[in-house]
Each structure stands twice: as C-alpha cells, then as structure tokens.
Write a protein that holds these residues in place. Structure first.
Motif, PDB file in Angstrom:
ATOM      1  N   ALA A  15      28.019  56.540  38.962  1.00 11.34           N
ATOM      2  CA  ALA A  15      29.230  56.952  38.258  1.00 11.34           C
ATOM      3  C   ALA A  15      30.350  57.016  39.270  1.00 11.34           C
ATOM      4  O   ALA A  15      30.181  57.558  40.375  1.00 11.34           O
ATOM      5  CB  ALA A  15      29.039  58.303  37.577  1.00 11.34           C
ATOM      6  N   GLY A  16      31.506  56.438  38.920  1.00 16.53           N
ATOM      7  CA  GLY A  16      32.594  56.449  39.894  1.00 16.53           C
ATOM      8  C   GLY A  16      33.868  55.845  39.358  1.00 16.53           C
ATOM      9  O   GLY A  16      34.033  55.623  38.150  1.00 16.53           O
ATOM     10  N   LEU A  17      34.751  55.555  40.275  1.00 16.37           N
ATOM     11  CA  LEU A  17      36.098  55.076  39.974  1.00 16.37           C
ATOM     12  C   LEU A  17      36.350  53.772  40.704  1.00 16.37           C
ATOM     13  O   LEU A  17      36.085  53.666  41.905  1.00 16.37           O
ATOM     14  CB  LEU A  17      37.133  56.133  40.404  1.00 16.37           C
ATOM     15  N   ASP A  18      36.848  52.770  39.964  1.00 15.79           N
ATOM     16  CA  ASP A  18      37.242  51.482  40.534  1.00 15.79           C
ATOM     17  C   ASP A  18      38.758  51.375  40.549  1.00 15.79           C
ATOM     18  O   ASP A  18      39.420  51.712  39.549  1.00 15.79           O
ATOM     19  CB  ASP A  18      36.674  50.316  39.726  1.00 15.79           C
ATOM     20  N   LEU A  19      39.310  50.906  41.664  1.00 11.85           N
ATOM     21  CA  LEU A  19      40.753  50.698  41.799  1.00 11.85           C
ATOM     22  C   LEU A  19      41.008  49.238  42.126  1.00 11.85           C
ATOM     23  O   LEU A  19      40.569  48.746  43.168  1.00 11.85           O
ATOM     24  CB  LEU A  19      41.331  51.591  42.902  1.00 11.85           C
ATOM     25  N   ASP A  20      41.714  48.542  41.234  1.00 13.42           N
ATOM     26  CA  ASP A  20      42.088  47.148  41.450  1.00 13.42           C
ATOM     27  C   ASP A  20      43.537  47.103  41.909  1.00 13.42           C
ATOM     28  O   ASP A  20      44.463  47.399  41.130  1.00 13.42           O
ATOM     29  CB  ASP A  20      41.915  46.324  40.179  1.00 13.42           C
ATOM     30  N   GLU A  21      43.728  46.739  43.182  1.00 11.73           N
ATOM     31  CA  GLU A  21      45.075  46.660  43.732  1.00 11.73           C
ATOM     32  C   GLU A  21      45.806  45.446  43.166  1.00 11.73           C
ATOM     33  O   GLU A  21      45.190  44.426  42.839  1.00 11.73           O
ATOM     34  CB  GLU A  21      45.022  46.558  45.258  1.00 11.73           C
ATOM     35  N   PRO A  22      47.146  45.518  43.034  1.00 11.75           N
ATOM     36  CA  PRO A  22      47.904  44.364  42.552  1.00 11.75           C
ATOM     37  C   PRO A  22      47.694  43.162  43.463  1.00 11.75           C
ATOM     38  O   PRO A  22      47.707  43.280  44.690  1.00 11.75           O
ATOM     39  CB  PRO A  22      49.358  44.842  42.595  1.00 11.75           C
ATOM     40  N   GLY A  23      47.435  41.996  42.878  1.00 11.55           N
ATOM     41  CA  GLY A  23      47.190  40.795  43.669  1.00 11.55           C
ATOM     42  C   GLY A  23      48.449  40.277  44.341  1.00 11.55           C
ATOM     43  O   GLY A  23      49.547  40.358  43.797  1.00 11.55           O
ATOM     44  N   THR A  24      48.297  39.768  45.561  1.00  9.05           N
ATOM     45  CA  THR A  24      49.402  39.148  46.289  1.00  9.05           C
ATOM     46  C   THR A  24      48.987  37.739  46.677  1.00  9.05           C
ATOM     47  O   THR A  24      47.980  37.551  47.360  1.00  9.05           O
ATOM     48  CB  THR A  24      49.745  39.956  47.558  1.00  9.05           C
ATOM     49  N   SER A  25      49.750  36.756  46.240  1.00 11.53           N
ATOM     50  CA  SER A  25      49.472  35.333  46.476  1.00 11.53           C
ATOM     51  C   SER A  25      48.013  35.018  46.115  1.00 11.53           C
ATOM     52  O   SER A  25      47.632  35.141  44.969  1.00 11.53           O
ATOM     53  CB  SER A  25      49.802  34.952  47.921  1.00 11.53           C
ATOM     54  N   ASN A  26      47.194  34.665  47.090  1.00 13.29           N
ATOM     55  CA  ASN A  26      45.816  34.276  46.823  1.00 13.29           C
ATOM     56  C   ASN A  26      44.815  35.387  47.100  1.00 13.29           C
ATOM     57  O   ASN A  26      43.605  35.160  47.020  1.00 13.29           O
ATOM     58  CB  ASN A  26      45.451  33.048  47.674  1.00 13.29           C
ATOM     59  N   TRP A  27      45.274  36.587  47.423  1.00 17.15           N
ATOM     60  CA  TRP A  27      44.387  37.682  47.794  1.00 17.15           C
ATOM     61  C   TRP A  27      44.289  38.712  46.668  1.00 17.15           C
ATOM     62  O   TRP A  27      45.276  39.017  45.997  1.00 17.15           O
ATOM     63  CB  TRP A  27      44.877  38.386  49.055  1.00 17.15           C
ATOM     64  N   THR A  28      43.101  39.240  46.469  1.00 17.03           N
ATOM     65  CA  THR A  28      42.888  40.367  45.564  1.00 17.03           C
ATOM     66  C   THR A  28      42.036  41.410  46.295  1.00 17.03           C
ATOM     67  O   THR A  28      41.174  41.061  47.107  1.00 17.03           O
ATOM     68  CB  THR A  28      42.176  39.946  44.269  1.00 17.03           C
ATOM     69  N   THR A  29      42.284  42.673  46.013  1.00 12.74           N
ATOM     70  CA  THR A  29      41.575  43.765  46.676  1.00 12.74           C
ATOM     71  C   THR A  29      41.091  44.765  45.643  1.00 12.74           C
ATOM     72  O   THR A  29      41.809  45.097  44.698  1.00 12.74           O
ATOM     73  CB  THR A  29      42.494  44.473  47.690  1.00 12.74           C
ATOM     74  N   LYS A  30      39.868  45.233  45.845  1.00  9.44           N
ATOM     75  CA  LYS A  30      39.283  46.212  44.947  1.00  9.44           C
ATOM     76  C   LYS A  30      38.622  47.306  45.762  1.00  9.44           C
ATOM     77  O   LYS A  30      37.883  47.025  46.703  1.00  9.44           O
ATOM     78  CB  LYS A  30      38.252  45.544  44.021  1.00  9.44           C
TER      79      LYS A  30
END
Length: 376
Positions: free
Chosen positions: A128-143
């Motif tokens: 059980a937890g929390l996922d944070l999807d950061e706003p994508g920049t160009s070709n990169w995505t961060t979670k």
C-alpha cells in the motif's frame, strides 16, 4: 479471447473487461509432451478483469480495479487517482495483493535447463502506498513511489513457511514474513523515429527501516535498448543489469534465465545473484506478409554474486551462474497474436568463465507473444 461490457451509472461510465490469455512460452515445448511429469499447459491460462470508474465522486476522480487470476497465481490491484493541474505531480493511491510461485529463485531447472519446475515456495505480497508521476519533459518521464510491503512465503498448500524444502530460510528476518518501506524512483527516456528508437530506464529502491527488524537495502536496475532498421529487417540490441546491497531475502535476488532474459533456459535457470548483467541481440526480417525470420543471441551472468544470496539457492539447484542462448526461427503473424517457432541452442558457462559441457542440444520450441500484458 475476451469480452467487454460498458455500464452507464449516472454521468459516469464503468467498463468491464475480461481477457483470457494462454501463455505458451514455457509450456508448449515439443519434448515436454513426452514427459508425463511436467505441468499441463492449462496451468498457464490467465483470466483478467478490469473495472474502471472515471468519475467516482463527481470531480473526475478515477478508480481502477484490476484482477488477474491463474490456476497457480493471482494479482489484485486497486488505484485511486485525483486530478491535479498538469504542472504538478499526479499522485495515486495504490493497494496491491498478489500470490505467485517463486520459480525464478527457488525453482529447480529441468529438461537440460530449458524449463524450471516449482520449488514449493510461493510469495504472498501486500503493498500500500503513494505513486507520484512527475510532469514529463521532452523525452524523459519520472515516477516516484513510497510503499509499505508485507511479504509472506507460503507453500503449495497455502501455509506460511520460513524455510524451503532444504531447510534454508526464505525470508531475511528468519520469521514467517518480512516487512519493509520502500522508496522507489524510476526515470525513463524514450526517443523514436521511422528508422530507429532508443530507450533507457533506471530504477533505484531504498528500504527504510522504520522498525528495528524491517529491511534496509539499496537496489538499482537499469535497462537500455536500441533498435535500428537494417534494410528490410530490424536489429534490436539491449542490455540489462542491476545490483543490491544491504539486507536481502532470497526472493529479492536477480533471477537470470527465461523468455525475458536468456532464452533457451527456464525461468531463473542461469543464476540467482545479488547482481546481474544480461545482453540480448535480435534480428527480425520479413519473409512475406505473415512470416518473419528471427535470429537472436542472449547471454547473462550473475557476476559471481550467487554465493552472496542467503542460502545460495543458485548453487544448491545447480545453476551455472552464466549462460548463452542462440536461436533462429520464424514468426507467424495472426490476428490473435504473434507466434514464434524457433530452434534454440544453449551453452552453460562455469563461474570461472571456462566453457562447460554443453547442457543440451538444439530444442524445438514454440513461443507466444500475447497481445495482453499482465499488469503488476
């Protein structure tokens, strides 16, 4: 094979989807039909149910319920997402419960290592937890995610166990379960055009010991792949690796071998280590509208780290620690999915990197590349 049904509830719409996927990659081996002791291909049938609510409380809150069920494993995932402005990180609350055989670590390689039999250890996981999807920049995505995990090994009868069939501990704590809080960050890069693509991902996990007996560890894993169009064909090369330091339970080790790793071996039949390095190369070229030719070469190693896994399951099960799989064949394209008919040749390598006796002649194998991908 599947069915889909949509139900309107006020302004919301609930989608029900049921899929049945038959994974043939491990079961449909010609020589396995001659061995009555092997498992039936029917044991790999998986049913999937997906329920999505796009407007739970009238403010565009989304609720997803996913359920995968097989004869030997199951997975339930519940995710709740509340909309936020696009420039802020999108967060979702995730609950997951799964039961699956730990074949990659505790399984026993059979049939010249081309298959892996059950080792009698199954993992019951709750998180059980929390996922944070950061706003994508160009070709990169961060979670980024932070989750509490409770892992309880059970035998084939569903009873909690702390040791395997050989009397070695299957948990890090030595008890019937392990608890941990895991902070995970994943970064992905993807770039593609009409002639090539490049992908890269990096995962870093940190175990946070909020309690004295909770696991503390650092684990990283990377994967890089490059695809290039070569004339009418397509060449794909990839490399995957990782390592873990700190507290470790056997089920956290890297399992090397299998369809997604070194083909020609059963799941985890090459090695089980604290570290791993796997390289894959594949050339696909069209022969006609429904037929493609395939050439591939896979190799993988545990980098000599198998002895650092508690209980050393790799050594006890006779895994070589390094291996190479070479194959060729054809890929048949049908509306229901893609099927590969390939001939595989495998070579095991001792940990001192000297050539070992060939572990098996070429085998005939059918692989299924299903349209449906199981969600984890």
């Amino acid at each position: 094979m599947g069915a889909q049904k949509s139900v309107h509830a006020g302004k919301a719409k609930i989608d029900f989807n049921v899929d049945f996927t038959h994974r043939l990659c491990a079961a449909m081996m010609v020589h396995s039909f001659r061995n009555s002791g092997t498992s039936s291909p029917l044991s790999l049938i998986v049913g999937s149910l997906c329920v999505k609510h796009p407007n739970l409380f009238g403010k565009s809150e989304k609720l997803d319920l996913l359920w995968d069920k097989g004869l030997s494993d199951s997975n339930i995932l519940i995710a709740y997402r509340k909309p936020r402005p696009e420039w802020l990180a999108q967060h979702s609350f995730v609950f997951q419960h799964s039961i699956s055989p730990e074949v990659g670590i505790h399984g026993v390689p059979v049939d010249n290592f081309s298959k892996t039999g059950s080792g009698g250890v199954n993992l019951c996981r709750f998180s059980a937890g929390l996922d944070l999807d950061e706003p994508g920049t160009s070709n990169w995505t961060t979670k980024t995610s932070i989750k509490f995990e409770h892992v309880r090994p059970v035998n084939d009868d569903g009873r909690s166990i702390s040791r395997d069939l050989h009397g070695y501990s299957v948990t890090s704590s030595g008890n019937f379960h392990d608890n941990m809080v895991v902070l995970k960050q994943e970064s992905r890069f993807a770039k593609a055009n009409d002639h090539s693509f490049t992908r890269f991902s990096l995962q870093i996990e940190q175990g946070i010991p909020l309690m004295s007996k909770w696991l503390i560890f650092n684990r990283f894993k990377f994967a890089a792949s490059k695809g290039v169009k070569v004339g009418p064909g397509f060449l794909l090369a990839s490399v995957t690796g990782g390592s873990i330091v700190g507290d470790i339970a056997p089920y956290q080790a890297f399992a090397i071998g299998g369809v997604g790793s070194v083909r020609g071996y059963g799941e985890g039949a090459v090695g089980s280590g604290r570290s791993c390095l796997v390289a894959n190369t594949q050339l696909t070229f069209p022969m006609n509208l429904m037929l493609d030719g395939v050439l591939f070469c896979d190799c993988g190693t545990d980098l000599g780290s198998g002895r650092y896994v508690p209980g050393n399951p790799g050594l006890r099960h006779g895994k070589p620690g390094a291996g190479v799989g070479v194959g060729y064949g054809v890929r048949l394209k049908f509306p229901m999915g893609h099927f590969q008919i390939v001939s595989l040749h495998q070579q095991s390598i001792k940990k001192n990197l000297k050539a070992q006796k060939n572990k098996g002649a070429s085998v005939f194998r059918i692989e299924d590349l299903p349209i449906h991908r199981r969600r984890r």
